[in-house]
Design a protein around this motif. Structure first.
Motif, PDB file in Angstrom:
ATOM      1  N   ASP A 178      78.409  31.691  93.519  1.00 19.61           N
ATOM      2  CA  ASP A 178      78.019  32.334  94.941  1.00 19.61           C
ATOM      3  C   ASP A 178      77.979  33.982  95.003  1.00 19.61           C
ATOM      4  OD1 ASP A 178      77.603  29.651  95.641  1.00 19.61           O
ATOM      5  OD2 ASP A 178      79.851  29.647  96.746  1.00 19.61           O
ATOM      6  N   PHE A 179      79.071  34.352  94.258  1.00 16.62           N
ATOM      7  CA  PHE A 179      79.092  35.931  94.101  1.00 16.62           C
ATOM      8  C   PHE A 179      77.972  36.587  93.812  1.00 16.62           C
ATOM      9  CE2 PHE A 179      80.819  40.219  92.452  1.00 16.62           C
ATOM     10  CZ  PHE A 179      81.097  40.388  93.693  1.00 16.62           C
ATOM     11  N   LEU A 180      77.211  35.927  92.600  1.00 17.14           N
ATOM     12  CA  LEU A 180      75.944  36.486  92.027  1.00 17.14           C
ATOM     13  C   LEU A 180      74.732  36.053  92.397  1.00 17.14           C
ATOM     14  CD1 LEU A 180      77.173  35.937  88.324  1.00 17.14           C
ATOM     15  CD2 LEU A 180      77.265  38.115  89.689  1.00 17.14           C
ATOM     16  N   GLY A 194      85.136  39.919  93.935  1.00 13.81           N
ATOM     17  CA  GLY A 194      84.639  38.959  93.370  1.00 13.81           C
ATOM     18  C   GLY A 194      85.350  38.272  92.053  1.00 13.81           C
ATOM     19  N   ALA A 195      86.553  38.826  92.005  1.00 16.53           N
ATOM     20  CA  ALA A 195      87.414  38.323  90.866  1.00 16.53           C
ATOM     21  C   ALA A 195      88.385  37.416  91.189  1.00 16.53           C
ATOM     22  CB  ALA A 195      88.087  39.543  90.055  1.00 16.53           C
ATOM     23  N   PHE A 196      89.476  37.075  90.304  1.00 17.92           N
ATOM     24  CA  PHE A 196      90.508  36.211  90.872  1.00 17.92           C
ATOM     25  C   PHE A 196      91.536  36.458  89.642  1.00 17.92           C
ATOM     26  CE2 PHE A 196      86.796  33.549  89.145  1.00 17.92           C
ATOM     27  CZ  PHE A 196      87.251  33.209  87.845  1.00 17.92           C
ATOM     28  N   ARG A 197      92.549  35.689  89.823  1.00 19.58           N
ATOM     29  CA  ARG A 197      93.828  36.042  89.377  1.00 19.58           C
ATOM     30  C   ARG A 197      94.091  36.030  87.346  1.00 19.58           C
ATOM     31  NH1 ARG A 197      94.162  30.850  90.430  1.00 19.58           N
ATOM     32  NH2 ARG A 197      95.357  29.263  89.033  1.00 19.58           N
ATOM     33  N   THR A 198      92.999  35.390  86.879  1.00 18.48           N
ATOM     34  CA  THR A 198      93.081  35.101  85.604  1.00 18.48           C
ATOM     35  C   THR A 198      92.247  36.154  84.815  1.00 18.48           C
ATOM     36  OG1 THR A 198      91.229  33.540  85.473  1.00 18.48           O
ATOM     37  CG2 THR A 198      93.448  32.625  85.893  1.00 18.48           C
ATOM     38  N   LEU A 199      91.494  36.939  85.447  1.00 15.78           N
ATOM     39  CA  LEU A 199      90.257  37.765  84.836  1.00 15.78           C
ATOM     40  C   LEU A 199      90.906  38.945  84.195  1.00 15.78           C
ATOM     41  CD1 LEU A 199      87.255  37.224  86.994  1.00 15.78           C
ATOM     42  CD2 LEU A 199      88.051  35.734  85.175  1.00 15.78           C
ATOM     43  N   TYR A 200      92.148  39.308  84.283  1.00 12.45           N
ATOM     44  CA  TYR A 200      92.590  40.456  83.744  1.00 12.45           C
ATOM     45  C   TYR A 200      93.769  40.165  82.801  1.00 12.45           C
ATOM     46  CZ  TYR A 200      90.032  42.823  87.488  1.00 12.45           C
ATOM     47  OH  TYR A 200      88.834  43.370  88.044  1.00 12.45           O
ATOM     48  N   SER A 201      93.681  38.987  81.928  1.00 15.71           N
ATOM     49  CA  SER A 201      94.767  38.673  81.371  1.00 15.71           C
ATOM     50  C   SER A 201      94.924  39.513  80.019  1.00 15.71           C
ATOM     51  CB  SER A 201      94.479  37.090  80.710  1.00 15.71           C
ATOM     52  OG  SER A 201      93.383  37.103  79.828  1.00 15.71           O
ATOM     53  N   ALA A 202      94.188  40.192  79.558  1.00 22.39           N
ATOM     54  CA  ALA A 202      94.178  41.113  78.409  1.00 22.39           C
ATOM     55  C   ALA A 202      95.138  42.166  78.827  1.00 22.39           C
ATOM     56  CB  ALA A 202      92.882  41.689  77.860  1.00 22.39           C
ATOM     57  N   GLU A 254      96.441  36.441  93.589  1.00 25.77           N
ATOM     58  CA  GLU A 254      94.759  35.968  93.742  1.00 25.77           C
ATOM     59  C   GLU A 254      94.619  36.355  95.580  1.00 25.77           C
ATOM     60  OE1 GLU A 254      92.969  32.954  91.701  1.00 25.77           O
ATOM     61  OE2 GLU A 254      92.904  31.855  93.443  1.00 25.77           O
ATOM     62  N   HIS A 255      93.856  37.072  95.751  1.00 22.99           N
ATOM     63  CA  HIS A 255      93.727  37.499  97.141  1.00 22.99           C
ATOM     64  C   HIS A 255      92.931  36.505  98.011  1.00 22.99           C
ATOM     65  CE1 HIS A 255      95.458  41.392  96.636  1.00 22.99           C
ATOM     66  NE2 HIS A 255      94.803  41.815  95.524  1.00 22.99           N
ATOM     67  N   ARG A 256      93.588  36.272  99.140  1.00 24.70           N
ATOM     68  CA  ARG A 256      92.867  35.269 100.208  1.00 24.70           C
ATOM     69  C   ARG A 256      92.220  36.238 101.441  1.00 24.70           C
ATOM     70  NH1 ARG A 256      98.383  31.384 100.310  1.00 24.70           N
ATOM     71  NH2 ARG A 256      97.651  29.860  98.853  1.00 24.70           N
ATOM     72  N   ASP A 257      91.733  37.144 101.118  1.00 22.35           N
ATOM     73  CA  ASP A 257      90.743  37.951 101.978  1.00 22.35           C
ATOM     74  C   ASP A 257      89.432  37.597 101.932  1.00 22.35           C
ATOM     75  OD1 ASP A 257      90.673  39.210  99.744  1.00 22.35           O
ATOM     76  OD2 ASP A 257      90.245  41.132 100.431  1.00 22.35           O
ATOM     77  N   TYR A 306      85.755  30.908  99.584  1.00 23.63           N
ATOM     78  CA  TYR A 306      84.861  31.460  98.577  1.00 23.63           C
ATOM     79  C   TYR A 306      84.457  32.984  99.201  1.00 23.63           C
ATOM     80  CZ  TYR A 306      84.149  27.039  96.113  1.00 23.63           C
ATOM     81  OH  TYR A 306      84.290  26.145  95.480  1.00 23.63           O
ATOM     82  N   TYR A 307      83.982  33.590  98.249  1.00 24.28           N
ATOM     83  CA  TYR A 307      83.755  35.229  98.635  1.00 24.28           C
ATOM     84  C   TYR A 307      82.624  35.065 100.135  1.00 24.28           C
ATOM     85  CZ  TYR A 307      81.549  39.682  98.333  1.00 24.28           C
ATOM     86  OH  TYR A 307      81.151  41.007  98.503  1.00 24.28           O
ATOM     87  N   ARG A 308      83.068  36.184 100.801  1.00 27.07           N
ATOM     88  CA  ARG A 308      82.407  36.265 102.072  1.00 27.07           C
ATOM     89  C   ARG A 308      81.352  37.682 101.935  1.00 27.07           C
ATOM     90  NH1 ARG A 308      81.840  39.584 106.323  1.00 27.07           N
ATOM     91  NH2 ARG A 308      82.273  38.951 108.252  1.00 27.07           N
ATOM     92  N   SER A 309      80.053  37.328 101.880  1.00 25.21           N
ATOM     93  CA  SER A 309      79.094  38.118 101.783  1.00 25.21           C
ATOM     94  C   SER A 309      79.069  39.133 103.061  1.00 25.21           C
ATOM     95  CB  SER A 309      77.906  37.669 101.493  1.00 25.21           C
ATOM     96  OG  SER A 309      77.575  37.002 100.305  1.00 25.21           O
TER      97      SER A 309
END
Length: 432
Positions: free
Chosen positions: A97-99, A143-151, A167-170, A207-210
């Motif tokens: 959806d974001f893309l 457009g990210a979430f809590r797992t995408l910066y694990s490195a 994980e933001h809920r905005d 989901y992401y709000r455009s």
């Protein structure tokens, strides 16, 4: 300028040269083809002296709750498993959806691309540390979430930090969820004598709000950054309760024993960290909560912040920038935070792009990664290693840590062949 700046925030940076109905599909197909030849791709394991564990926490089943992934030093056990990088299919839907691409098509491609990757941390492994741990609250990008910066987060955990990746809920995350009570109709076929709390709750996805047609962007983004900062403060308060031994109810019912974190955190040594929109969130959080002693800001997106916020920020900040993302107007806003009273430092990593900070940069082959602007010219492990070491040095300096991170103090000054002191952006040029 704004469209240019916002366009850079997209995780896969879809170009505008193709018709929208095929643009995303072709890009993802090329990406899948590229990854099919790269069987050794992985998120790099952390380098610190500790093993890294992770677990998820959700305080309650409302938007006012707190939802984060916790990374921490852990005891490694043989039966511990590493969690999936993408937790479930709904996150693939959110990315689609974001893309602005078809969900059905993209879910198959995303699952082929990323479905087998694991986070280099042990799920629900027992907490283990020989000393109280400093704390970091981490805020993800648009457009990210809590797992995408694990490195980044696993490296910090391996170095002795407890990290809460919110994980933001905005509606700035590509996907997240709440838990609501099932209706009587939904539970009618269940044997009530065998029904647990988990059985009575159902995920409600957000989901992401455009941006809507004709809608002004600043009011939305400022409202979001205010909520995001409040969520970061709330996560800190929840960790404070856990540290104090206050009983907590994690509605996700993980196997992790939260009682083991009692009196484990050094809450006099707390920092903010974030990427892009999360970088702006980190600055807003410093203004809202003085318990945050400093911040490390990765490729900050400054647009969502009001000018009135800047004088309220009195803590040290370290800006770590990629070479290809920043532009004059954004740097000018960062410079408004310059101070003669507290340390405000900036460095730029040569050969990097905006997506050199999230995990995507490690999970695509070299050719496709550069085509999709997920990789720069610099080896992504070298780039992130420089960012992590400089961040640790800055955190030691301003949290008063008794570590050896000061061996990397020179990186804060940009003293390395792959670093630029300050910024590579010429402020005399007009905004792009």
């Amino acid at each position: 300028m704004l469209r240019h700046g916002l366009r850079k925030l997209c995780p896969l940076d879809i170009e505008q040269f193709l018709p929208p109905q095929i643009r995303g599909g072709l890009k993802l197909t090329f990406l899948a083809m590229g990854n099919s030849f790269c069987n050794t791709l992985e998120i790099p394991p952390p380098k610190g002296p500790n093993s890294a564990g992770c677990t998820d926490f959700m305080m309650d089943n409302t938007e006012q709750g707190s939802f984060f992934r916790l990374y921490y030093p852990c005891q490694r056990i043989d039966k511990a498993e590493m969690p999936d990088w993408i937790p479930c299919r709904e996150y693939f839907n959110g990315l689609a959806d974001f893309l602005k691409i078809n969900r059905t098509f993209s879910e198959r491609i995303f699952n082929c691309l990323f479905g087998s990757f694991k986070i280099p941390a042990y799920s629900d492994a027992p907490f283990k540390s020989n000393e109280k741990c400093p704390v970091i609250i981490f805020s993800h990008g648009l457009g990210a979430f809590r797992t995408l910066y694990s490195a980044i987060c696993t490296e910090l955990a391996s170095q002795g930090f407890i990290v809460a990746a919110v994980e933001h809920r905005d509606q700035s995350a590509s996907a997240t969820y709440l838990l609501r009570q099932k209706s009587k109709l939904e539970t009618a076929n269940k044997d009530s004598s065998k029904t647990s709390l988990t059985d009575t709750l159902v995920r409600e996805w957000m989901y992401y709000r455009s941006l809507q047609r004709g809608e002004q962007e600043f009011p939305l983004r400022n409202q979001q950054v205010q909520q995001r900062a409040a969520e970061c403060v709330r996560a800190l308060h929840k960790l404070t309760d856990i540290n104090s031994g206050v009983p907590v109810q994690n509605v996700l019912h993980t196997q992790f024993d939260w009682k083991t974190l009692e009196n484990s955190m050094d809450l006099g040594r707390v920092a903010m960290m974030g990427h892009s929109f999360g970088g702006g969130t980190a600055i807003e959080a410093l203004a809202k909560e003085t318990k945050f002693k400093c911040a490390v800001v990765l490729d900050a997106w400054m647009f969502p912040l009001k000018d009135e916020t800047f004088p309220q920020v009195n803590q040290p900040i370290f800006f770590v920038n990629s070479e290809k993302f920043q532009w004059a107007e954004n740097i000018k806003r960062i410079k408004k935070l310059d101070s003669s009273d507290v340390e405000r430092k900036m460095m730029t990593i040569r050969g990097t792009v905006h997506q050199s900070f999230p995990d995507f940069t490690f999970l695509t082959g070299d050719f496709i990664g550069k085509l999709m602007k997920l990789k720069g010219d610099l080896d992504p492990e070298i780039g992130l290693d420089l960012s992590n070491k400089a961040s640790l040095a800055f955190l030691q300096r301003h949290l008063g840590l008794r570590k050896d991170f000061n061996q990397w103090d020179r990186l804060i000054e940009g003293d390395d062949e792959n670093l630029i002191p300050g910024t590579n952006v010429t402020l005399l040029q007009s905004a792009i």
